[in-house]
Motif scaffolding. Structure first.
Motif, mmCIF file in Angstrom:
data_model
loop_
_atom_site.group_PDB
_atom_site.id
_atom_site.type_symbol
_atom_site.label_atom_id
_atom_site.label_comp_id
_atom_site.label_asym_id
_atom_site.label_seq_id
_atom_site.Cartn_x
_atom_site.Cartn_y
_atom_site.Cartn_z
ATOM 1 N N ASP A 122 -4.076 24.443 2.841
ATOM 2 C CA ASP A 122 -3.082 24.984 1.911
ATOM 3 C C ASP A 122 -1.683 24.630 2.392
ATOM 4 N N VAL A 123 -0.742 24.546 1.459
ATOM 5 C CA VAL A 123 0.675 24.388 1.774
ATOM 6 C C VAL A 123 1.349 25.705 1.425
ATOM 7 N N VAL A 124 2.016 26.338 2.408
ATOM 8 C CA VAL A 124 2.542 27.690 2.202
ATOM 9 C C VAL A 124 3.995 27.809 2.671
ATOM 10 N N GLY A 125 4.607 28.940 2.284
ATOM 11 C CA GLY A 125 5.942 29.289 2.746
ATOM 12 C C GLY A 125 7.048 28.795 1.835
ATOM 13 N N LYS A 126 8.193 29.481 1.901
ATOM 14 C CA LYS A 126 9.381 29.020 1.200
ATOM 15 C C LYS A 126 10.026 27.904 2.011
ATOM 16 N N ALA A 127 10.637 26.948 1.329
ATOM 17 C CA ALA A 127 11.287 25.834 2.031
ATOM 18 C C ALA A 127 12.394 26.367 2.930
ATOM 19 N N LEU A 128 12.383 25.926 4.197
ATOM 20 C CA LEU A 128 13.397 26.376 5.150
ATOM 21 C C LEU A 128 14.754 25.737 4.865
ATOM 22 N N GLN A 129 14.742 24.558 4.266
ATOM 23 C CA GLN A 129 15.976 23.874 3.877
ATOM 24 C C GLN A 129 15.599 22.736 2.936
ATOM 25 N N VAL A 130 16.553 22.241 2.168
ATOM 26 C CA VAL A 130 16.301 21.118 1.263
ATOM 27 C C VAL A 130 17.056 19.904 1.773
ATOM 28 N N GLU A 131 16.352 18.774 1.878
ATOM 29 C CA GLU A 131 16.951 17.552 2.402
ATOM 30 C C GLU A 131 16.624 16.367 1.499
ATOM 31 N N PRO A 132 17.538 15.391 1.434
ATOM 32 C CA PRO A 132 17.273 14.198 0.618
ATOM 33 C C PRO A 132 16.597 13.088 1.411
ATOM 34 N N TYR A 133 15.718 12.348 0.747
ATOM 35 C CA TYR A 133 15.174 11.102 1.271
ATOM 36 C C TYR A 133 15.966 9.952 0.659
ATOM 37 N N ALA A 134 16.106 8.877 1.420
ATOM 38 C CA ALA A 134 16.751 7.677 0.885
ATOM 39 C C ALA A 134 16.205 6.450 1.602
ATOM 40 N N ILE A 135 16.444 5.305 1.012
ATOM 41 C CA ILE A 135 16.060 4.042 1.625
ATOM 42 C C ILE A 135 17.024 3.770 2.772
ATOM 43 N N MET A 136 16.475 3.384 3.917
ATOM 44 C CA MET A 136 17.307 3.147 5.090
ATOM 45 C C MET A 136 17.606 1.657 5.239
ATOM 46 N N LEU A 137 18.861 1.346 5.580
ATOM 47 C CA LEU A 137 19.280 -0.025 5.830
ATOM 48 C C LEU A 137 20.299 -0.043 6.955
ATOM 49 N N ARG A 138 20.727 -1.238 7.349
ATOM 50 C CA ARG A 138 21.654 -1.314 8.463
ATOM 51 C C ARG A 138 23.044 -0.827 8.085
ATOM 52 N N LYS A 139 23.716 -0.294 9.075
ATOM 53 C CA LYS A 139 25.065 0.222 8.909
ATOM 54 C C LYS A 139 26.059 -0.942 8.806
ATOM 55 N N ASP A 140 27.176 -0.679 8.136
ATOM 56 C CA ASP A 140 28.279 -1.648 8.031
ATOM 57 C C ASP A 140 27.849 -2.950 7.358
ATOM 58 N N ASP A 141 27.074 -2.807 6.287
ATOM 59 C CA ASP A 141 26.654 -3.963 5.492
ATOM 60 C C ASP A 141 26.818 -3.610 4.015
ATOM 61 N N PRO A 142 28.088 -3.501 3.557
ATOM 62 C CA PRO A 142 28.349 -3.027 2.197
ATOM 63 C C PRO A 142 27.741 -3.899 1.100
ATOM 64 N N GLU A 143 27.615 -5.195 1.347
ATOM 65 C CA GLU A 143 27.068 -6.091 0.322
ATOM 66 C C GLU A 143 25.603 -5.763 0.044
ATOM 67 N N PHE A 144 24.847 -5.545 1.112
ATOM 68 C CA PHE A 144 23.427 -5.229 0.934
ATOM 69 C C PHE A 144 23.246 -3.825 0.366
ATOM 70 N N LYS A 145 24.055 -2.884 0.818
ATOM 71 C CA LYS A 145 23.969 -1.524 0.265
ATOM 72 C C LYS A 145 24.256 -1.538 -1.229
#
Length: 294
Positions: free
Chosen positions: A215-238
């Motif tokens: 079973d999956v139980v309990g109230k969510a302790l916090q809400v967080e977003p998922y996103a696609i991860m890529l390298r930092k400081d690469d504005p063109e690819f982002k």
């Protein structure tokens, strides 16, 4: 050459190398290949299907991003290499250039944003608990004094440690190497609950030998977003990645993909997660924000 000159030259070469590595599209065009990171058990985002190949909601979106990369770079012959990643090594492998993009179940938060970059958020989740069916555990408070497991290297592990301290629950928090091992500890009775993103828990339950045992139980302790991860400081690819995600959201194709992976039977056992879209995600289909969790 003088030692100081060698040192300066080394710094310059390091800077040049980092700059080249950071520009993903240039790297991909030059190498003729792109490396995509995937998770082996993050159902339904990124996991191994019945044919032992990566599949899932995030994996499909990555495929659409790769198609756009082919167009932009003019490399219709682009080779796609795959790399399994874990909670512990996904950021190091992104930073050292082993992977170019990661489509899994990675939380976009401010701490990680100091090391890597993230796309528009494509899911929202909260920490809940996987327990044996019939367990008296219905909330985090019911775990007081018991053994709780979470996967090492996840934000959930940190959340549970903080909640344990703040609420003085006194549970024993142990770490496992991956989600499958964490779930196994619950099934074996070595832990009373596995704290993790609720959608991943639904996926693990669906793929288990007997889903009715968990079973999956309990109230969510916090809400967080998922996103696609890529390298930092690469504005063109982002910009390219965000453009693909935004395009899916605007066209309605994102909702079609959501229904396919969260509200329909999925492999390997054709179990329906029956997970409705959260209000936070509905809102982000319009806002298209990449705002991190704090």
């Amino acid at each position: 050459m003088h030692t100081s000159k060698i040192f300066v030259l080394s710094l310059l070469m390091t800077g040049i190398g980092a700059g080249v590595q950071a520009q993903t599209l240039d790297k991909v065009k030059s190498n003729g290949s792109i490396s995509v990171g995937y998770r082996e058990a993050s159902i339904p985002f990124s996991y191994l299907g019945s044919d032992a190949s990566p599949t899932g909601f995030g994996w499909e979106i990555c495929g659409k991003i790769v198609d756009e990369v082919k167009k932009v770079t003019g490399r219709s012959d682009l080779k796609i290499t795959t790399q399994a990643v874990t909670s512990q090594n996904r950021i190091p492998l992104m930073r050292n250039g082993t992977i170019d993009i990661e489509c899994g179940s990675t939380t976009n938060n401010s701490e990680r944003a100091e090391q890597v970059a993230f796309s528009i958020n494509y899911f929202y989740t909260g920490t809940r608990f996987l327990v044996k069916a019939g367990s008296p555990v219905k909330s985090v408070e019911d775990l007081a004094g018991k053994t709780v497991v979470s996967t090492t290297g996840t934000t959930n592990y940190q959340v549970l440690r903080r909640v344990n301290d703040e609420r003085k629950l006194g549970f024993k928090l142990i770490g496992a190497k991956d989600h499958n091992e964490s779930a196994l500890l619950v099934q074996q009775g070595r832990a009373e609950g596995f704290g993790m993103d609720d959608i991943l828990l639904y996926g693990l339950r669906a793929s288990s030998r007997d889903p009715a045992e968990l079973d999956v139980v309990g109230k969510a302790l916090q809400v967080e977003p998922y996103a696609i991860m890529l390298r930092k400081d690469d504005p063109e690819f982002k910009k390219l990645v965000d453009g693909v995600v935004a395009g899916l959201m605007k066209s309605g194709e994102f909702e079609t993909l959501y229904k396919k992976w969260f509200q329909s039977p999925i492999p390997p056992k054709n179990v329906n997660l029956s997970a409705p879209m959260s209000d936070e995600l509905k809102d982000n289909l319009k806002a298209m924000s990449d705002k991190p969790a704090t």
